[in-house]
Design an enzyme around this catalytic site. Structure first.
Site, PDB file in Angstrom:
ATOM      1  N   LEU A 196       0.823  -1.212   0.000  1.00  0.00           N
ATOM      2  CA  LEU A 196       0.000   0.000   0.000  1.00  0.00           C
ATOM      3  C   LEU A 196       0.856   1.260   0.000  1.00  0.00           C
ATOM      4  O   LEU A 196       0.462   2.277  -0.575  1.00  0.00           O
ATOM      5  CB  LEU A 196      -0.918   0.018   1.230  1.00  0.00           C
ATOM      6  N   GLY A 197       1.998   1.235   0.679  1.00  0.00           N
ATOM      7  CA  GLY A 197       2.818   2.445   0.695  1.00  0.00           C
ATOM      8  C   GLY A 197       4.066   2.286   1.523  1.00  0.00           C
ATOM      9  O   GLY A 197       4.240   1.294   2.240  1.00  0.00           O
ATOM     10  N   GLU A 237       1.844   6.874   6.549  1.00  0.00           N
ATOM     11  CA  GLU A 237       3.193   7.001   5.974  1.00  0.00           C
ATOM     12  C   GLU A 237       3.817   8.361   6.294  1.00  0.00           C
ATOM     13  O   GLU A 237       5.020   8.451   6.532  1.00  0.00           O
ATOM     14  CB  GLU A 237       3.160   6.767   4.456  1.00  0.00           C
ATOM     15  N   HIS A 246       6.151   2.305  14.089  1.00  0.00           N
ATOM     16  CA  HIS A 246       4.909   1.551  14.252  1.00  0.00           C
ATOM     17  C   HIS A 246       4.593   1.405  15.740  1.00  0.00           C
ATOM     18  O   HIS A 246       5.497   1.243  16.566  1.00  0.00           O
ATOM     19  CB  HIS A 246       5.037   0.163  13.613  1.00  0.00           C
ATOM     20  N   TRP A 248       3.476  -0.926  17.528  1.00  0.00           N
ATOM     21  CA  TRP A 248       3.832  -2.143  18.268  1.00  0.00           C
ATOM     22  C   TRP A 248       5.348  -2.297  18.448  1.00  0.00           C
ATOM     23  O   TRP A 248       5.810  -3.225  19.118  1.00  0.00           O
ATOM     24  CB  TRP A 248       3.249  -3.388  17.588  1.00  0.00           C
ATOM     25  N   ASP A 259       7.962   1.964  20.317  1.00  0.00           N
ATOM     26  CA  ASP A 259       7.750   2.990  19.284  1.00  0.00           C
ATOM     27  C   ASP A 259       8.372   4.314  19.719  1.00  0.00           C
ATOM     28  O   ASP A 259       8.195   5.327  19.059  1.00  0.00           O
ATOM     29  CB  ASP A 259       6.257   3.147  18.981  1.00  0.00           C
ATOM     30  N   THR A 264       1.817   5.626  24.459  1.00  0.00           N
ATOM     31  CA  THR A 264       1.150   4.521  23.763  1.00  0.00           C
ATOM     32  C   THR A 264       1.439   3.231  24.530  1.00  0.00           C
ATOM     33  O   THR A 264       2.539   3.054  25.038  1.00  0.00           O
ATOM     34  CB  THR A 264       1.683   4.395  22.321  1.00  0.00           C
ATOM     35  N   ASP A 300      -8.674   1.279   7.158  1.00  0.00           N
ATOM     36  CA  ASP A 300      -8.781   2.737   7.217  1.00  0.00           C
ATOM     37  C   ASP A 300      -9.885   3.225   8.156  1.00  0.00           C
ATOM     38  O   ASP A 300      -9.707   4.187   8.900  1.00  0.00           O
ATOM     39  CB  ASP A 300      -9.035   3.308   5.807  1.00  0.00           C
TER      40      ASP A 300
END
Ligand SMILES: [Zn+2]
Length: 434
Positions: A196-197, A237, A246, A248, A259, A264, A300
């Protein structure tokens, strides 16, 4: 009864496997971390730059991050000009201006907590949701100073691209980057392998700096395909481009990775699809994983927040001295003009001391090459003039005045312009924080 149950069970397993295939095997949500690792191995200057960027980030965070800035403005402090390179092989890949605009609109919502689905954040975390105060605009000025739409369209003979950066070079069937110090380069093309990116973290080569998104995961209309049709691939992105990891911690499903963000939860692995809250891993109960964070891999429609900690980490790239700071003052789109003047084009000509102004009193220092009638114009972040201060006739050399007007400025960010005989000599930005 037993056999019916078994049939149902087999059917369920088959459906589940198929769904898993759709969500995981055929989709590679992001390869930024792999690209990050590749660059660390192959580019010693990137490794070195990343190290100093991390040091700068930790210093910024240890001083309190964005909370130390304590700005009270309700609008974005930073505006990032974007050049979109549409590299297409088929008509469908040559996405419309409307699809590009739909992506810019998503970014402006997601990075300013204006996304309507933010209401889906579990109540235990609503206090962590950040208005990142980052705005994006299609470039209006090209690298030569000529007007542009901020969109380039280049046809290619390549049927698809990968994360090997070919799309970033005209000589390899893509389109060369615009200067990375001035623009966020955003390439839209067909990425192969279900990718996807991917993004380049700060500190890498300018020629490959930016973000690549596949044409079916970009924007919200046209070729955008469910479940990646809400523009969140670019939100994710650009998070990497602003140095976010990310959520996790990129350690597979172990609990040891981080991260590098404090607020978080420690999280096992990535999530696909739309998990049900709470999902506990790494003994992070009762609230569990923050899978609705933009830096996870969920669909999304199931990601809708950055945290204050992530905002601080991104800000460490945008503030003065940060690795992305130059982009925020490049003046490459019309709506950034006010922000441009917020950092002194000619830094030594005018300054405000102390900055932030903390008790309503401050000195404006300025320098004149020749005697002139001096005036200051103070404007807010919207570009509205809030005060015109006359300093009368001043001689050649350095001066310092203490305008009484400063006492009535509300907390916020301002731009002050120095005019000599009506001509602008310099500008600077200051913060009032009483
Ligand atoms: Zn990613």
């Amino acid at each position: 009864m037993k056999s019916i149950l078994l049939t149902v069970l087999v059917a369920c397993i088959a459906t589940f496997t198929f769904a898993q295939d759709l969500n995981t095997a055929q989709i590679n949500r992001c390869s930024s971390y792999e690209v990050f690792q590749r660059m660390l191995q192959s580019d010693p200057s990137f490794a070195k730059n990343q190290q100093s960027i991390e040091q700068f980030t930790q210093k910024f965070l240890s001083r309190g991050g964005t909370s130390s800035m304590r700005t009270t403005i309700g609008t974005p402090v930073y505006t990032i000009p974007v050049i979109v390179h549409v590299v297409y092989h088929t008509t469908a890949q040559n996405i419309s201006d409307a699809q590009i605009q739909s992506q810019i609109d998503v970014l402006n919502k997601d990075y300013q907590k204006l996304n309507t689905d933010v209401g889906g954040v579990p109540s235990v975390w609503t206090g962590l949701v950040a208005d990142c105060q980052i705005q994006f605009c299609l470039a209006t000025v090209d690298p030569s100073g000529n007007p542009t739409t901020g969109i380039r369209r280049v046809s290619t003979t390549k049927t698809s691209f990968s994360d090997n950066d070919a799309v970033k070079y005209t000589s390899k069937g893509g389109d060369d980057a615009w200067p990375a110090a001035d623009y966020l380069n955003l390439w839209v093309c067909k990425l192969g392998g279900g990718l996807l990116g991917y993004a380049q973290f700060p500190g890498g080569k300018a020629a490959t700096d930016g973000v690549v998104i596949t044409y079916t995961g970009f924007g919200t209309v046209g070729s955008a395909k469910s479940p990646y049709n809400l523009g969140r691939s670019a939100t994710h992105e650009i998070g990497h481009w602003l140095n976010l990891r990310h959520i996790w911690g990129d350690d597979g499903s172990k609990c040891t990775g981080s991260d590098l963000v404090d607020d978080t939860p420690n999280q096992g692995g990535q999530h696909f699809g739309c998990p049900k809250f709470p999902f506990v891993s790494c003994t992070n109960g009762p609230n569990g994983d923050m899978f609705m964070n933009y830096m996870d891999y969920t669909d999304d429609r199931c990601m809708f927040m950055f945290t204050n900690g992530q905002k601080s980490r991104m800000y460490a790239t945008l503030v003065t001295g940060g690795s992305r700071h130059s982009v925020t003052i490049s003046g490459k789109c019309a709506s950034q003009v006010a922000a441009v003047s917020n950092n002194a084009v000619i830094p030594n000509i005018i300054s405000v001391v102390p900055n932030p102004v903390n008790n309503g009193s401050a000195a404006v220092s300025f320098k004149l090459d020749k005697a002139a009638q001096v005036q200051f114009i103070v404007s807010n972040v919207y570009g509205n003039t809030v005060s015109v201060i006359s300093a009368g006739n001043q001689s050649t050399g350095e001066h310092q005045i203490r305008p009484s007007e400063f006492a009535r400025f509300e907390n916020g960010v301002y731009v002050i312009k120095l005019l000599a005989n009506g001509q602008q000599l310099g500008t600077t930005r200051f913060v009032v924080n009483k």
